[in-house]
Motif scaffolding. Structure first.
Motif, mmCIF file in Angstrom:
data_model
loop_
_atom_site.group_PDB
_atom_site.id
_atom_site.type_symbol
_atom_site.label_atom_id
_atom_site.label_comp_id
_atom_site.label_asym_id
_atom_site.label_seq_id
_atom_site.Cartn_x
_atom_site.Cartn_y
_atom_site.Cartn_z
ATOM 1 N N ILE A 373 33.339 29.899 39.354
ATOM 2 C CA ILE A 373 33.865 31.221 39.694
ATOM 3 C C ILE A 373 35.189 31.033 40.431
ATOM 4 C CG2 ILE A 373 33.448 33.347 40.988
ATOM 5 C CD1 ILE A 373 30.421 32.688 40.679
ATOM 6 N N LYS A 374 36.256 31.606 39.899
ATOM 7 C CA LYS A 374 37.568 31.442 40.521
ATOM 8 C C LYS A 374 37.921 32.602 41.430
ATOM 9 C CE LYS A 374 39.417 28.621 36.753
ATOM 10 N NZ LYS A 374 40.482 28.484 35.709
ATOM 11 N N ASN A 375 37.574 33.798 41.006
ATOM 12 C CA ASN A 375 37.881 34.989 41.807
ATOM 13 C C ASN A 375 36.658 35.891 41.854
ATOM 14 O OD1 ASN A 375 40.825 34.581 42.295
ATOM 15 N ND2 ASN A 375 40.882 34.653 40.051
ATOM 16 N N ALA A 376 36.387 36.425 43.006
ATOM 17 C CA ALA A 376 35.265 37.350 43.165
ATOM 18 C C ALA A 376 35.604 38.331 44.276
ATOM 19 C CB ALA A 376 33.984 36.587 43.500
ATOM 20 N N PRO A 377 35.088 39.564 44.208
ATOM 21 C CA PRO A 377 35.427 40.567 45.227
ATOM 22 C C PRO A 377 34.895 40.192 46.608
ATOM 23 C CG PRO A 377 33.659 41.342 43.792
ATOM 24 C CD PRO A 377 34.169 40.091 43.184
ATOM 25 N N LYS A 378 35.624 40.593 47.621
ATOM 26 C CA LYS A 378 35.231 40.311 49.007
ATOM 27 C C LYS A 378 34.473 41.475 49.631
ATOM 28 C CE LYS A 378 38.932 36.999 49.822
ATOM 29 N NZ LYS A 378 40.081 36.601 50.674
ATOM 30 N N CYS A 379 34.360 42.571 48.881
ATOM 31 C CA CYS A 379 33.593 43.721 49.366
ATOM 32 C C CYS A 379 33.016 44.459 48.170
ATOM 33 C CB CYS A 379 34.476 44.651 50.204
ATOM 34 S SG CYS A 379 35.858 45.360 49.278
ATOM 35 N N LEU A 380 32.048 45.322 48.429
ATOM 36 C CA LEU A 380 31.498 46.149 47.355
ATOM 37 C C LEU A 380 32.490 47.259 47.043
ATOM 38 C CD1 LEU A 380 27.713 46.620 48.235
ATOM 39 C CD2 LEU A 380 28.680 45.317 46.352
ATOM 40 N N LYS A 381 32.937 47.296 45.804
ATOM 41 C CA LYS A 381 33.941 48.286 45.431
ATOM 42 C C LYS A 381 33.751 48.648 43.967
ATOM 43 C CE LYS A 381 38.932 49.119 45.578
ATOM 44 N NZ LYS A 381 40.253 48.515 45.880
ATOM 45 N N ILE A 382 33.766 49.937 43.681
ATOM 46 C CA ILE A 382 33.592 50.399 42.313
ATOM 47 C C ILE A 382 34.712 49.844 41.427
ATOM 48 C CG2 ILE A 382 33.690 52.455 40.830
ATOM 49 C CD1 ILE A 382 32.114 53.922 42.985
ATOM 50 N N GLY A 383 34.312 49.345 40.263
ATOM 51 C CA GLY A 383 35.258 48.780 39.320
ATOM 52 C C GLY A 383 35.460 47.294 39.460
#
Length: 405
Positions: A373-383
């Protein structure tokens, strides 16, 4: 007639195994069909659109599939029906004779071959031809209207696939087959032609309930003045709209294909033998409504944040099929679709994360390395991609692209 469904494998066109076939894959199949074949026109990009005629009855029936290029389930079933109608001397000969002697069937198995080439809903012009019945900007639309006006079919079968996010009424159970007797005006009135549509659908539903009880729904009948279904009803042909939904573990919709095979033949039988007249509008209206209330994954009771900013929420995840370059294969991409109170939604899969807390996967470098995994969100966010960790303190659960690992 459950026996018809159970016999489907005998009549199945074996070369059609996946949904993402193209027009060129059908050319050889058309050549083998011993029925009358007519090229009724060409698509925007010049692909021939073929109509197959079979039967010597007086009552004309028009059936078409893949008006939307990525809705291929009924196309497969139509080729299975061709095999069924060619067979002789089996236990279904009486049914076969009844259909062929009483009806004149006109099939257009692939109405939007350019869309099928890309496995997309719209035509090569990027127009939804099911919203082109009035403007007729697509050559494919003009072909369909010409067929309806020239043949003057008593019944028309408009064969589609629907998204997997529909459920039967308020049950949360995924819809496998949905029907609609389309309205012909904004008042949604019932004339003789529309009543006949509802009666045939009721007969088809009755047969399906033996196989998939409580998985059949009725689509909303709000009038859409641009749609072919509504206009064909207005033009005088009783329109039966069939939407192929989903069934568990049936990714390529082969089980739903068999249901199409059975239910279309039952519908034709009911017309040939006029058995549909035994049903009433009330039978049709008793079919539960088709409601878009499903998510691919619903996570409940997930703690988010720290201290005074902590709260517990629900997370809704949805998947999208991303076509390969040649549209023969696909990958799934999942995103966070909804957050908050999701009590009006159900999940095709559901998981209770009680006691777990959201943490970004970037806090777990070993997991990022293991799953590349190279990039992943740091918070829960729609989209955002549905990839994160649910931390239970002494154990963690990975949500990887919408799947629970």
């Amino acid at each position: 007639m459950r026996s018809l469904f159970e016999a489907h494998e005998r009549f199945k066109e074996k070369s059609l195994k996946i949904r993402r076939f193209k027009h060129k894959d059908l050319v050889g199949l058309f050549a083998k069909i011993p029925f009358e074949k007519t090229v009724v026109g060409t698509s925007y990009e010049g692909r021939p659109i073929t109509k197959i005629k079979v039967g010597q009855g007086k009552r004309k029936i028009l059936l078409w599939s893949q008006m939307h290029g990525d809705e291929a389930t009924a196309t497969m079933a139509i080729f299975d029906i061709f095999h069924f109608l060619q067979a002789k001397g089996d236990e279904f000969q009486g049914l076969r004779d009844s259909i062929l002697n009483e009806l004149e069937l006109h099939f257009v198995p692939m109405l939007n071959p350019d869309g099928a080439e890309r496995f997309q809903r719209r035509t090569a012009q990027e127009i939804d031809m099911n919203r082109d019945a009035v403007s007729l900007q697509c050559p494919e639309s003009r072909i369909l209207k010409s067929l309806v006006l020239n043949l003057k079919p008593e019944f028309s079968f408009n064969l589609h696939d629907q998204a997997k996010y529909y459920a039967v009424g308020n049950t949360g159970v995924q819809t496998t087959i949905a029907f609609l007797a389309t309205a012909y005006n904004e008042a949604r009135e019932w004339n003789a032609g529309r009543i006949k549509s509802a009666q045939v659908i009721s007969c088809m539903n009755s047969a399906l309930q033996e196989i998939i009880p409580n998985r059949v729904a009725r689509f909303s009948d709000e009038f859409e003045p641009r749609a072919f279904g509504d206009n064909i009803q207005l033009w005088g042909s009783s329109l039966i709209l069939v939407e192929s939904g989903f069934y568990p573990s049936d990714e390529e919709k082969q089980y739903v294909r068999a249901l199409n095979f059975q239910s279309i033949l039952i519908g034709l039988q009911s017309i040939a033998q006029q058995s549909y007249t035994g049903y009433k509008i009330e039978d049709y209206e008793s079919i539960p409504e088709n409601n878009r209330v499903l998510l691919d994954l619903k996570i409940k009771n997930l703690a988010v944040g720290e201290g005074e900013f902590q709260y517990v929420t629900e997370v809704g995840v949805m998947q999208t099929e991303i076509n390969s370059r040649n549209a023969k294969k696909f990958t799934l991409e999942s995103v966070i679709e909804e957050l908050g109170d999701l009590s009006v939604f159900s999940g095709i899969s559901e998981w209770d994360a009680q006691g777990g807390r959201f943490r970004p996967i970037s806090e777990f470098p070993e997991l990022m390395k293991e799953y590349k995994i190279k990039n992943a969100p740091k918070c829960l966010k729609i989209g955002e991609p549905a990839t994160f960790v649910v931390d239970f303190g002494n154990a963690q659960t990975l949500i990887l692209d919408g799947k629970i690992i």
